[in-house]
Design an enzyme around this catalytic site. Structure first.
Site, PDB file in Angstrom:
ATOM      1  N   VAL A  22       0.843  -1.201   0.000  1.00  0.00           N
ATOM      2  CA  VAL A  22       0.000   0.000   0.000  1.00  0.00           C
ATOM      3  C   VAL A  22       0.878   1.251   0.000  1.00  0.00           C
ATOM      4  O   VAL A  22       0.658   2.192  -0.772  1.00  0.00           O
ATOM      5  CB  VAL A  22      -0.935   0.010   1.241  1.00  0.00           C
ATOM      6  N   SER A  69      12.252  -1.295  10.335  1.00  0.00           N
ATOM      7  CA  SER A  69      13.391  -2.204  10.129  1.00  0.00           C
ATOM      8  C   SER A  69      14.583  -1.553   9.426  1.00  0.00           C
ATOM      9  O   SER A  69      15.652  -2.138   9.385  1.00  0.00           O
ATOM     10  CB  SER A  69      12.932  -3.409   9.297  1.00  0.00           C
ATOM     11  N   CYS A 121     -10.572  -2.755   1.629  1.00  0.00           N
ATOM     12  CA  CYS A 121     -10.453  -2.577   0.176  1.00  0.00           C
ATOM     13  C   CYS A 121     -11.706  -3.017  -0.592  1.00  0.00           C
ATOM     14  O   CYS A 121     -12.173  -2.298  -1.487  1.00  0.00           O
ATOM     15  CB  CYS A 121      -9.225  -3.296  -0.349  1.00  0.00           C
ATOM     16  N   GLN A 134     -10.494 -12.217  -4.069  1.00  0.00           N
ATOM     17  CA  GLN A 134      -9.513 -11.211  -3.663  1.00  0.00           C
ATOM     18  C   GLN A 134      -8.076 -11.638  -3.972  1.00  0.00           C
ATOM     19  O   GLN A 134      -7.683 -12.775  -3.738  1.00  0.00           O
ATOM     20  CB  GLN A 134      -9.686 -10.922  -2.164  1.00  0.00           C
ATOM     21  N   GLY A 143      -3.562  -8.326  -1.726  1.00  0.00           N
ATOM     22  CA  GLY A 143      -4.410  -7.797  -0.660  1.00  0.00           C
ATOM     23  C   GLY A 143      -3.886  -8.191   0.704  1.00  0.00           C
ATOM     24  O   GLY A 143      -4.198  -7.547   1.712  1.00  0.00           O
ATOM     25  N   ARG A 157      -9.981 -15.724  -1.115  1.00  0.00           N
ATOM     26  CA  ARG A 157      -8.683 -15.323  -1.673  1.00  0.00           C
ATOM     27  C   ARG A 157      -8.410 -16.188  -2.896  1.00  0.00           C
ATOM     28  O   ARG A 157      -8.560 -17.416  -2.840  1.00  0.00           O
ATOM     29  CB  ARG A 157      -7.593 -15.555  -0.620  1.00  0.00           C
ATOM     30  N   HIS A 177      -9.178  -6.780  -6.623  1.00  0.00           N
ATOM     31  CA  HIS A 177     -10.219  -7.580  -5.995  1.00  0.00           C
ATOM     32  C   HIS A 177     -11.461  -7.527  -6.890  1.00  0.00           C
ATOM     33  O   HIS A 177     -11.850  -6.454  -7.369  1.00  0.00           O
ATOM     34  CB  HIS A 177     -10.583  -7.025  -4.617  1.00  0.00           C
TER      35      HIS A 177
HETATM   36  P1  NAP Z   1       3.068  -5.132   3.439  1.00  0.00           P
HETATM   37  O1  NAP Z   1       3.256  -5.117   1.971  1.00  0.00           O
HETATM   38  O2  NAP Z   1       3.261  -6.437   4.131  1.00  0.00           O
HETATM   39  O3  NAP Z   1       4.039  -4.005   4.081  1.00  0.00           O
HETATM   40  C1  NAP Z   1       4.047  -3.668   5.438  1.00  0.00           C
HETATM   41  C2  NAP Z   1       5.472  -3.392   5.904  1.00  0.00           C
HETATM   42  O4  NAP Z   1       6.220  -4.601   5.962  1.00  0.00           O
HETATM   43  C3  NAP Z   1       6.336  -2.525   5.024  1.00  0.00           C
HETATM   44  O5  NAP Z   1       5.992  -1.186   5.090  1.00  0.00           O
HETATM   45  C4  NAP Z   1       7.713  -2.791   5.585  1.00  0.00           C
HETATM   46  O6  NAP Z   1       7.896  -2.027   6.782  1.00  0.00           O
HETATM   47  C5  NAP Z   1       7.621  -4.267   5.952  1.00  0.00           C
HETATM   48  N1  NAP Z   1       8.312  -5.168   5.027  1.00  0.00           N
HETATM   49  C6  NAP Z   1       8.948  -6.307   5.422  1.00  0.00           C
HETATM   50  N2  NAP Z   1       9.466  -6.947   4.372  1.00  0.00           N
HETATM   51  C7  NAP Z   1       9.168  -6.218   3.278  1.00  0.00           C
HETATM   52  C8  NAP Z   1       9.447  -6.376   1.884  1.00  0.00           C
HETATM   53  N3  NAP Z   1      10.123  -7.428   1.412  1.00  0.00           N
HETATM   54  N4  NAP Z   1       8.981  -5.456   1.018  1.00  0.00           N
HETATM   55  C9  NAP Z   1       8.285  -4.414   1.481  1.00  0.00           C
HETATM   56  N5  NAP Z   1       8.002  -4.209   2.779  1.00  0.00           N
HETATM   57  C10 NAP Z   1       8.434  -5.111   3.685  1.00  0.00           C
HETATM   58  O7  NAP Z   1       1.608  -4.671   3.851  1.00  0.00           O
HETATM   59  P2  NAP Z   1       0.479  -3.929   2.965  1.00  0.00           P
HETATM   60  O8  NAP Z   1      -0.211  -4.911   2.096  1.00  0.00           O
HETATM   61  O9  NAP Z   1       1.056  -2.729   2.347  1.00  0.00           O
HETATM   62  O10 NAP Z   1      -0.585  -3.546   4.105  1.00  0.00           O
HETATM   63  C11 NAP Z   1      -0.361  -2.522   5.058  1.00  0.00           C
HETATM   64  C12 NAP Z   1      -1.672  -2.273   5.815  1.00  0.00           C
HETATM   65  O11 NAP Z   1      -2.668  -1.816   4.884  1.00  0.00           O
HETATM   66  C13 NAP Z   1      -2.263  -3.502   6.483  1.00  0.00           C
HETATM   67  O12 NAP Z   1      -2.871  -3.139   7.698  1.00  0.00           O
HETATM   68  C14 NAP Z   1      -3.334  -3.975   5.506  1.00  0.00           C
HETATM   69  O13 NAP Z   1      -4.373  -4.687   6.123  1.00  0.00           O
HETATM   70  C15 NAP Z   1      -3.828  -2.633   4.963  1.00  0.00           C
HETATM   71  N6  NAP Z   1      -4.416  -2.732   3.629  1.00  0.00           N
HETATM   72  C16 NAP Z   1      -3.798  -3.445   2.660  1.00  0.00           C
HETATM   73  C17 NAP Z   1      -4.366  -3.517   1.394  1.00  0.00           C
HETATM   74  C18 NAP Z   1      -3.696  -4.308   0.305  1.00  0.00           C
HETATM   75  O14 NAP Z   1      -4.303  -4.442  -0.771  1.00  0.00           O
HETATM   76  N7  NAP Z   1      -2.495  -4.827   0.485  1.00  0.00           N
HETATM   77  C19 NAP Z   1      -5.556  -2.842   1.123  1.00  0.00           C
HETATM   78  C20 NAP Z   1      -6.163  -2.086   2.139  1.00  0.00           C
HETATM   79  C21 NAP Z   1      -5.577  -2.035   3.388  1.00  0.00           C
HETATM   80  P3  NAP Z   1       9.307  -1.508   7.350  1.00  0.00           P
HETATM   81  O15 NAP Z   1       9.864  -0.494   6.396  1.00  0.00           O
HETATM   82  O16 NAP Z   1       8.922  -0.874   8.645  1.00  0.00           O
HETATM   83  O17 NAP Z   1      10.154  -2.737   7.481  1.00  0.00           O
END
Ligand code: NAP
Length: 363
Positions: free
Chosen positions: A13, A38, A132, A159, A163, A261, A268
């Site tokens: 995101v 991190s 979402c 989805q 996501g 999923r 989605h």
């Molecule tokens: P994500 O991709 O797992 O990223 C979250 C954090 O994980 C990153 O900011 C980073 O933080 C860390 N991280 C660890 N390894 C990584 C890597 N290899 N590449 C990138 N980042 C890594 O999570 P997300 O899908 O963006 O979701 C974030 C929040 O938004 C969640 O609460 C989710 O429920 C919500 N959300 C997600 C979506 C969706 O479609 N994905 C839609 C609506 C809401 P550091 O820099 O601190 O390490």
């Protein structure tokens, strides 16, 4: 200029949010500071600035706005201590942690700009991105909601892996690679049954660290925790978040369904069955839907249009929210069905947050 701290900008995101902000020149009107849980101390690849520690309350306290796309665990760990320390800035969050709090507003400005503006006037400081699938449903059916035409909806979702976050995307790709390589080696197999049984055999030994079950060549009919009534939490959000975004009390519009999923990378999709409050000709329904906002596109209910315009492959990376397969069901004149696809990282997550930042900047 507002000092805005970004946490979670490396994730799915967060990266899409930054990409959109660059496209729209949003960084020209703010002072951005980048945080990480991190990578503190390293150099931020976006603006060549030192990355700050996302757990450092003293640094966070100096910000006017914190935008976190880091996830619910981070919000749980930091938010209360920050507020208890006297911080009065705006907290903008993509996670669900604070969504249903009474002092939080779920942001989706093409639907609830009035509520956002009113709550800013009242001094509300927490603005949270919606689930979402909920945001994409509201934008695809915005016209029907606005005209108070919906009695109830069932939403059956399909989805994408993204996501669930970046690690899940990598896991899906790894699973696809493993299965694909099996077929490659088996190119000269005598029968399709030989290939099929090999795939089926290896399906059980795919890496499933993040999903908990194979997703490539399969699907997972459960997303998030179990609620007491047998719904998954993702299904529960459909009803409570929709009504909250619309400014209604819970259950005013009834929404329920099953969230699934699938092995799509991004976007989605949702199949709806809708009971309308009255019988309206299909042509009028289509007009009401397409006139509501610039992103929703009504797709002709035929095979060619659906294959071309109504798939994750066609919609990924775009702001469009196509809705098709629109027709009256054989159950009666008030029953319609529809299928929609939307990029859950854009309108489903990053874009409402980006637009909220603009609202704050322009006040
Ligand atoms: P994500 O991709 O797992 O990223 C979250 C954090 O994980 C990153 O900011 C980073 O933080 C860390 N991280 C660890 N390894 C990584 C890597 N290899 N590449 C990138 N980042 C890594 O999570 P997300 O899908 O963006 O979701 C974030 C929040 O938004 C969640 O609460 C989710 O429920 C919500 N959300 C997600 C979506 C969706 O479609 N994905 C839609 C609506 C809401 P550091 O820099 O601190 O390490």
């Amino acid at each position: 200029m507002l000092k805005m701290g970004f946490v979670g900008w490396r994730g799915m995101v967060g990266s899409v949010l930054i990409q959109r902000m660059i496209e729209e020149n949003d960084f020209n009107s703010i002072e951005p500071i980048f945080f990480s849980t991190s990578k503190a101390g390293k150099t931020c690849p976006i603006f060549d600035a030192k990355i700050q520690n996302a757990y450092d309350l003293n640094k966070l306290k100096k910000l006017n706005v914190i935008i976190t796309c880091q996830g619910g665990d981070y919000t749980k760990r930091i938010y209360k201590s920050l507020r208890n320390s006297g911080w009065k800035g705006y907290w903008i969050d993509s996670s669900s942690k604070l969504r249903m709090d009474s002092n939080s507003i779920i942001i989706l400005d093409p639907i609830n700009l009035k509520i956002i503006e009113q709550s800013l006037d009242l001094g509300i400081k927490n603005f949270i991105g919606g689930n979402c699938t909920v945001s994409l449903m509201l934008l695809s059916l915005g016209g029907l909601f606005k005209n108070n035409l919906i009695e109830w909806i069932t939403s059956m979702t399909y989805q994408a892996a993204s996501g669930a976050g970046s690690k899940h995307m990598i896991e899906l790709l790894n699973q696809m690679r493993i299965l694909g390589n099996l077929v490659k080696k088996n190119n000269h197999a005598k029968s399709i049954l030989e290939i099929d049984s090999k795939i089926t055999k290896y399906m059980g030994s795919l890496p499933i660290k993040n999903f908990g079950a194979p997703i490539a060549g399969s699907l997972i009919p459960w997303i998030d925790q179990k609620m007491d009534n047998g719904q998954s939490k993702e299904e529960w959000k459909g009803n409570v978040e929709t009504n909250k975004i619309l400014g209604f009390s819970p259950n005013t519009i009834k929404i329920d369904g099953i969230c699934v999923r699938i092995g799509a990378m991004r976007c989605h999709s949702q199949a709806f069955i809708i009971k309308l409050k009255k019988d309206i000709p299909l042509y009028d329904i289509e007009s009401i839907i397409k006139e509501h906002n610039p992103w929703v596109k009504v797709i002709k209910n035929d095979s060619n249009s659906s294959l071309k315009k109504l798939t994750p492959a066609a919609v990924s990376g775009t702001m469009s929210i196509p809705i098709g397969r629109l027709r009256k069901l054989s159950f009666g004149k008030k029953y319609i069905t529809a299928f929609t696809v939307g990029d859950q990282l854009l309108w489903g997550a990053a874009e409402p947050i980006r637009r909220m930042l603009k609202i704050l900047v322009n006040r």
